[in-house]
Design an enzyme around this catalytic site. Structure first.
Site, PDB file in Angstrom:
ATOM      1  N   GLU A 140       2.220   1.755  -3.470  1.00  0.00           N
ATOM      2  CA  GLU A 140       1.182   2.289  -4.364  1.00  0.00           C
ATOM      3  C   GLU A 140       1.099   3.807  -4.239  1.00  0.00           C
ATOM      4  OE1 GLU A 140      -2.888   3.764  -3.836  1.00  0.00           O
ATOM      5  OE2 GLU A 140      -3.020   1.676  -3.191  1.00  0.00           O
ATOM      6  N   HIS A 141       1.133   4.314  -3.023  1.00  0.00           N
ATOM      7  CA  HIS A 141       1.094   5.757  -2.814  1.00  0.00           C
ATOM      8  C   HIS A 141       2.327   6.447  -3.410  1.00  0.00           C
ATOM      9  CE1 HIS A 141      -2.188   6.815   0.235  1.00  0.00           C
ATOM     10  NE2 HIS A 141      -2.389   5.527  -0.026  1.00  0.00           N
ATOM     11  N   HIS A 169       0.826  -1.205   0.000  1.00  0.00           N
ATOM     12  CA  HIS A 169       0.000   0.000   0.000  1.00  0.00           C
ATOM     13  C   HIS A 169       0.864   1.260   0.000  1.00  0.00           C
ATOM     14  CE1 HIS A 169      -2.889   2.843   2.216  1.00  0.00           C
ATOM     15  NE2 HIS A 169      -3.364   2.713   0.994  1.00  0.00           N
ATOM     16  N   GLU A 197      -4.951   7.985   6.985  1.00  0.00           N
ATOM     17  CA  GLU A 197      -5.910   7.080   6.350  1.00  0.00           C
ATOM     18  C   GLU A 197      -6.282   5.940   7.296  1.00  0.00           C
ATOM     19  OE1 GLU A 197      -6.252   4.321   2.277  1.00  0.00           O
ATOM     20  OE2 GLU A 197      -4.427   5.489   2.681  1.00  0.00           O
TER      21      GLU A 197
END
Length: 447
Positions: free
Chosen positions: A69-70, A66, A146
């Site tokens: 991905e960012h 994750h 998040e």
């Protein structure tokens, strides 16, 4: 050539579905490209898929997929983060990414005339991202926010806890996709770069695109973009493939007898200052490749898939015990789960839990009727057909076919399989699931 052969022949370039124009090619480097040409639209949606997700991480690197991905949006050797964002904004397009348990997806939707730009930007991101340490420091804070946002949402934290309890909190597939605050804080830029180097390569890449496009032109643009980013595309390379799932049915460990034992099943309670108690009840379900997955779709529709479903009618409409109530399921390569959700005032929790379990048990014991079966099939096929009006949905379907099923299934074949589900199929599956309750999660105020 039969569609199955397209997946057995690594050099294949096959029109999988002449009726809808779905085509599949293996490009140099082992890149897989699937497209569907649609001249009725003036747009195109393209997705770049990597079959790596949170379940592929080591415990020490949980959340690295994750985080990576960012970071791919934070700049390449040719573009700044602002350049990447502005490229789609200035043409009215859309670009984003998704990290899941078994894949990562980068996608863009643009006018067909802007497809070369989308291909250039997306291939640049997955091949030539800088992965700078200062970008990690900044984006780490964004990701921690998040995760905190999810912690504040009783629905999010309840579902994640339920999923972890069913699949195993200490197993790769049971861990949260985004990791934890602790694991994200511990990640170094070397960890992220190692993850990128291991998984981001041509033979691991699947590209799917739907819209006003030409397959050959897109293939050329992809190869040019990947080579520009530094990837070597060997002519004799073949795609990397994962083993197919081997367990087609629900797991058998820890089964309970429903509904009698469900009320006494010790809940995993998460204390939150909410007005309602958020309830998740369920257990092991079907894998993504199970032969019973279409029966499961019908079952979920009848049980809790809409306003005419049993749970909605019984718990909300007839008794007024909840505002939100539904059923759900999820399938992976070698695991799956099913569940039911309801939110109610704390004093009604015991009654609602019993009603949830009783409804599924009743489906297994007494079956369903023809009207329910027809209504469920209509809901599923109608929703499926309406979804195919959108190029993004069709792009996603092609990616799922390639990464999960490994065999092309036409829309007509899918609809036929749903249509073939009978009353006995649903009742038998309901009986199996009703004896598979293992997990109860509640998020709400202290009693």
């Amino acid at each position: 050539m039969p569609a199955d052969l397209a997946y057995d022949d690594p050099s294949s370039d096959v029109l999988l579905d002449p009726a809808t124009g779905v085509r599949r090619s293996i490009l140099p480097g082992g890149v897989r490209l699937l497209t569907q040409r649609d001249r009725s639209v003036r747009s195109a949606t393209i997705g770049l898929w990597l079959p790596v997700g949170s379940r592929d991480e080591t415990p020490a690197h949980a959340g690295s997929t994750h985080v990576l991905e960012h970071l791919l949006f934070k700049g390449t050797r040719r573009r700044s983060a602002m350049d990447i964002a502005a490229a789609f904004d200035e043409v009215g397009g859309d670009s984003n990414a998704v990290t899941a348990k078994e894949h990562t997806l980068y996608y863009g939707r643009v006018r067909s005339s802007d497809l070369p730009m989308a291909v250039d930007v997306l291939t640049d991101m997955i091949t030539a991202s800088v992965l700078a340490e200062d970008a990690l420091a900044t984006e780490r804070e964004v990701i921690l926010e998040e995760l905190a946002m999810a912690e504040d949402d009783p629905g999010d934290i309840g579902y994640e806890t339920f999923l972890a309890d069913v699949l195993g909190p200490d197993t790769p597939i049971g861990r949260p996709v985004g990791g934890t605050a602790g694991s994200v804080e511990a990640l170094t830029i070397e960890d992220v770069r190692d993850h990128f180097a291991e998984h981001y390569r041509p033979d691991n890449l699947v590209v799917t695109a739907v819209g006003d496009l030409d397959h050959e032109e897109l293939a050329g643009m992809l190869q040019a973009g990947l080579r520009r980013g530094g990837w070597e595309l060997a002519a004799d390379a073949v795609p990397e493939r994962r083993p197919r799932a081997a367990h087609p049915g629900p797991a058998s460990a820890g089964l309970l007898t429903a509904p009698a034992d469900v009320a006494s099943l010790t809940p995993h309670r998460l204390s939150r200052p909410t007005e309602q108690n958020h309830i998740y009840l369920g257990g092991h379900g079907l894998t993504a490749l199970s032969e019973d997955r279409h029966a499961l779709s019908v079952l979920m529709s009848i049980l809790g898939g809409g306003m005419s479903s049993r749970l909605f009618q019984n718990i909300r409409e007839e008794r007024g015990l909840a505002y939100s109530v539904y059923s759900f399921s999820a399938g992976y390569r070698d695991a799956g789960l099913f569940g039911m959700y309801a939110a109610c005032r704390p004093g009604r929790t015991t009654q609602v839990v019993e009603l949830l379990a009783e409804e599924l048990s009743r489906m297994g014991e007494q079956g369903i009727d023809e009207l329910e079966l027809a209504r469920a099939k209509g809901q599923i096929t109608g929703s499926f057909a309406l979804g195919l009006e959108d190029t993004s949905s069709r792009m996603g379907r092609l990616g799922t076919i390639e990464l999960v099923h490994g065999r092309y299934t036409s829309v007509d074949e899918t609809l036929a399989r749903i249509g073939a589900v009978g009353i006995g199929d649903v009742s038998a599956l309901a009986s199996r699931l009703a004896s598979s309750f293992s997990t109860r999660v509640e998020v709400g105020p202290d009693s």
